[in-house]
Design a protein around this motif. Structure first.
Motif, PDB file in Angstrom:
ATOM      1  N   GLU A  40       0.836  -1.204   0.000  1.00  0.00           N
ATOM      2  CA  GLU A  40       0.000   0.000   0.000  1.00  0.00           C
ATOM      3  C   GLU A  40       0.869   1.251   0.000  1.00  0.00           C
ATOM      4  N   LYS A  41       1.921   1.231   0.796  1.00  0.00           N
ATOM      5  CA  LYS A  41       2.840   2.370   0.877  1.00  0.00           C
ATOM      6  C   LYS A  41       3.464   2.660  -0.483  1.00  0.00           C
ATOM      7  N   LEU A  42       3.825   1.598  -1.222  1.00  0.00           N
ATOM      8  CA  LEU A  42       4.470   1.776  -2.520  1.00  0.00           C
ATOM      9  C   LEU A  42       3.486   1.851  -3.683  1.00  0.00           C
ATOM     10  N   GLY A  43       2.219   1.582  -3.406  1.00  0.00           N
ATOM     11  CA  GLY A  43       1.213   1.631  -4.465  1.00  0.00           C
ATOM     12  C   GLY A  43       1.328   0.478  -5.451  1.00  0.00           C
ATOM     13  N   ILE A  44       1.686  -0.710  -4.946  1.00  0.00           N
ATOM     14  CA  ILE A  44       1.783  -1.871  -5.834  1.00  0.00           C
ATOM     15  C   ILE A  44       0.757  -2.926  -5.423  1.00  0.00           C
ATOM     16  N   GLN A  45       0.450  -3.780  -6.365  1.00  0.00           N
ATOM     17  CA  GLN A  45      -0.551  -4.818  -6.161  1.00  0.00           C
ATOM     18  C   GLN A  45      -0.069  -5.880  -5.170  1.00  0.00           C
ATOM     19  N   PHE A  46      -0.977  -6.261  -4.272  1.00  0.00           N
ATOM     20  CA  PHE A  46      -0.723  -7.340  -3.321  1.00  0.00           C
ATOM     21  C   PHE A  46      -1.690  -8.465  -3.643  1.00  0.00           C
ATOM     22  N   ILE A  47      -1.162  -9.627  -3.956  1.00  0.00           N
ATOM     23  CA  ILE A  47      -1.983 -10.788  -4.294  1.00  0.00           C
ATOM     24  C   ILE A  47      -1.940 -11.735  -3.098  1.00  0.00           C
ATOM     25  N   ASP A  48      -3.100 -11.947  -2.503  1.00  0.00           N
ATOM     26  CA  ASP A  48      -3.213 -12.740  -1.284  1.00  0.00           C
ATOM     27  C   ASP A  48      -3.757 -14.126  -1.615  1.00  0.00           C
ATOM     28  N   CYS A  49      -2.908 -15.132  -1.493  1.00  0.00           N
ATOM     29  CA  CYS A  49      -3.344 -16.512  -1.714  1.00  0.00           C
ATOM     30  C   CYS A  49      -3.766 -17.138  -0.397  1.00  0.00           C
ATOM     31  N   ASP A  50      -4.404 -18.262  -0.494  1.00  0.00           N
ATOM     32  CA  ASP A  50      -4.858 -18.961   0.702  1.00  0.00           C
ATOM     33  C   ASP A  50      -3.686 -19.400   1.560  1.00  0.00           C
ATOM     34  N   TYR A  51      -3.966 -19.599   2.836  1.00  0.00           N
ATOM     35  CA  TYR A  51      -2.955 -20.112   3.772  1.00  0.00           C
ATOM     36  C   TYR A  51      -2.586 -21.537   3.383  1.00  0.00           C
ATOM     37  N   ASP A  52      -3.538 -22.370   3.030  1.00  0.00           N
ATOM     38  CA  ASP A  52      -3.292 -23.691   2.427  1.00  0.00           C
ATOM     39  C   ASP A  52      -2.371 -24.578   3.257  1.00  0.00           C
ATOM     40  N   VAL A  53      -2.499 -24.485   4.567  1.00  0.00           N
ATOM     41  CA  VAL A  53      -1.595 -25.204   5.457  1.00  0.00           C
ATOM     42  C   VAL A  53      -1.772 -26.723   5.366  1.00  0.00           C
ATOM     43  N   GLU A  54      -2.982 -27.197   5.111  1.00  0.00           N
ATOM     44  CA  GLU A  54      -3.198 -28.649   5.031  1.00  0.00           C
ATOM     45  C   GLU A  54      -2.434 -29.249   3.848  1.00  0.00           C
ATOM     46  N   ASN A  55      -2.378 -28.535   2.740  1.00  0.00           N
ATOM     47  CA  ASN A  55      -1.602 -28.986   1.582  1.00  0.00           C
ATOM     48  C   ASN A  55      -0.113 -29.029   1.934  1.00  0.00           C
ATOM     49  N   TRP A  56       0.344 -28.017   2.647  1.00  0.00           N
ATOM     50  CA  TRP A  56       1.753 -27.987   3.052  1.00  0.00           C
ATOM     51  C   TRP A  56       2.086 -29.151   3.971  1.00  0.00           C
ATOM     52  N   TYR A  57       1.208 -29.412   4.946  1.00  0.00           N
ATOM     53  CA  TYR A  57       1.425 -30.555   5.841  1.00  0.00           C
ATOM     54  C   TYR A  57       1.484 -31.864   5.060  1.00  0.00           C
ATOM     55  N   ALA A  58       0.571 -32.027   4.109  1.00  0.00           N
ATOM     56  CA  ALA A  58       0.538 -33.273   3.321  1.00  0.00           C
ATOM     57  C   ALA A  58       1.812 -33.433   2.499  1.00  0.00           C
ATOM     58  N   ARG A  59       2.278 -32.352   1.907  1.00  0.00           N
ATOM     59  CA  ARG A  59       3.470 -32.438   1.051  1.00  0.00           C
ATOM     60  C   ARG A  59       4.769 -32.607   1.824  1.00  0.00           C
ATOM     61  N   THR A  60       4.763 -32.215   3.068  1.00  0.00           N
ATOM     62  CA  THR A  60       5.997 -32.312   3.846  1.00  0.00           C
ATOM     63  C   THR A  60       5.922 -33.401   4.925  1.00  0.00           C
ATOM     64  N   LYS A  61       4.880 -34.209   4.857  1.00  0.00           N
ATOM     65  CA  LYS A  61       4.731 -35.288   5.837  1.00  0.00           C
ATOM     66  C   LYS A  61       5.956 -36.203   5.802  1.00  0.00           C
ATOM     67  N   GLY A  62       6.471 -36.518   6.979  1.00  0.00           N
ATOM     68  CA  GLY A  62       7.665 -37.345   7.083  1.00  0.00           C
ATOM     69  C   GLY A  62       8.963 -36.547   7.052  1.00  0.00           C
ATOM     70  N   MET A  63       8.856 -35.229   6.813  1.00  0.00           N
ATOM     71  CA  MET A  63      10.047 -34.371   6.763  1.00  0.00           C
ATOM     72  C   MET A  63      10.104 -33.422   7.952  1.00  0.00           C
ATOM     73  N   GLU A  64       9.294 -33.677   8.953  1.00  0.00           N
ATOM     74  CA  GLU A  64       9.179 -32.750  10.086  1.00  0.00           C
ATOM     75  C   GLU A  64      10.502 -32.455  10.768  1.00  0.00           C
ATOM     76  N   PHE A  65      11.401 -33.407  10.769  1.00  0.00           N
ATOM     77  CA  PHE A  65      12.669 -33.211  11.475  1.00  0.00           C
ATOM     78  C   PHE A  65      13.850 -33.030  10.523  1.00  0.00           C
ATOM     79  N   ASP A  66      13.562 -32.809   9.256  1.00  0.00           N
ATOM     80  CA  ASP A  66      14.635 -32.529   8.298  1.00  0.00           C
ATOM     81  C   ASP A  66      15.306 -31.206   8.665  1.00  0.00           C
ATOM     82  N   PRO A  67      16.586 -31.088   8.406  1.00  0.00           N
ATOM     83  CA  PRO A  67      17.276 -29.828   8.710  1.00  0.00           C
ATOM     84  C   PRO A  67      16.865 -28.731   7.733  1.00  0.00           C
TER      85      PRO A  67
END
Length: 87
Positions: A40-67
């Motif tokens: 807003e300060k710079l007058g540029i477009q902000f595109i807000d996507c969904d949080y989509d956390v369930e998809n992230w959890y599914a895609r990273t399942k089994g990697m919880e302790f990866d470095p």
């Protein structure tokens, strides 16, 4: 972003906010609101996507302790690039 806006060869600059890897949700919202404020300060477009956390959890399942910088990071980058390309 400011340098990109100053570059005559770039027609349009937008911020595409898609970060389902940020936890907890409160931290995600803080970062999203700061990005919105900056846009807003710079007058540029902000595109807000969904949080989509369930998809992230599914895609990273089994990697919880990866470095950091490991397979989980690669999966997250891939996920965010895929979503940006679909936009």
């Amino acid at each position: 972003i400011e340098e990109m806006r100053a570059n005559d060869s770039i027609d349009e600059v937008s911020v595409f906010f898609y970060n389902p890897n940020i936890h907890p949700r409160r931290e995600y919202e803080i970062r999203k609101e700061e990005n919105k404020r900056y846009c807003e300060k710079l007058g540029i477009q902000f595109i807000d996507c969904d949080y989509d956390v369930e998809n992230w959890y599914a895609r990273t399942k089994g990697m919880e302790f990866d470095p950091e910088r490991g397979a989980r990071c690669t999966a997250c980058f891939d996920m965010r690039m895929e979503r940006a390309a679909l936009y």
